[in-house]
Write an enzyme that holds these catalytic residues in place. Sequence first.
Site, short mmCIF file in Angstrom:
data_model
loop_
_atom_site.label_atom_id
_atom_site.label_comp_id
_atom_site.label_asym_id
_atom_site.label_seq_id
_atom_site.Cartn_x
_atom_site.Cartn_y
_atom_site.Cartn_z
N LEU A 61 0.80 -1.23 0.00
CA LEU A 61 0.00 0.00 0.00
C LEU A 61 0.83 1.28 0.00
O LEU A 61 0.29 2.37 0.14
CB LEU A 61 -1.00 0.01 1.17
N CYS A 62 2.13 1.16 -0.16
CA CYS A 62 3.00 2.33 -0.24
C CYS A 62 2.97 2.86 -1.68
O CYS A 62 3.07 2.09 -2.64
CB CYS A 62 4.42 1.92 0.15
N HIS A 63 2.80 4.17 -1.84
CA HIS A 63 2.73 4.75 -3.17
C HIS A 63 4.07 4.65 -3.90
O HIS A 63 5.13 4.74 -3.28
CB HIS A 63 2.36 6.24 -3.07
N GLU A 98 10.50 5.77 2.32
CA GLU A 98 11.72 5.56 1.54
C GLU A 98 12.96 5.82 2.39
O GLU A 98 13.94 5.05 2.30
CB GLU A 98 11.71 6.46 0.30
N ASP A 112 24.60 -8.30 7.66
CA ASP A 112 24.93 -9.44 6.82
C ASP A 112 26.42 -9.53 6.53
O ASP A 112 27.01 -10.60 6.59
CB ASP A 112 24.16 -9.37 5.50
#
Length: 138
Positions: A61-63, A98, A112
């Site tokens: 649902l993120c634009h 973002e 990592d």
Amino acid sequence: MVDVGHKPAQRRIARAEGVVRCAAATIAALRAHALPKGDVLTVAKIAAIQAAKRTDALIPLCHSLPVDAVDVEFSVEDEAVWIRASVSTTAKTGVEMEALTAVSVAALTIYDMCKAIDKAMVIGDIRVTEKIKEPVAS
């Protein structure tokens, strides 16, 4: 998904930060470029930029936004690496997700790349530190 169609396009900037806490020996290896997977901060920066550009594919649902710029900086301390990201766009909605995604993926990349020598690292304190919204000049 929230309808932002009625909103005007504006210049938007969001900044976020987070930290990877680790052993002093890990920081020494990072500074000496002596980790098995290579140059940790360069890879983490590239990962952060890629992630910011693909946030809409990661967060439901993120634009989708036209990202204008992503800047990522690291501050290496005795037992931590601080990550700061700034993302900008000209759009109808902000770029907080973002910026947060950039910081999160940078932290995961550091984890990592260092996990072979440090199993006790902790990622934390990820947060938005600033949001700016400015009208677009006509």
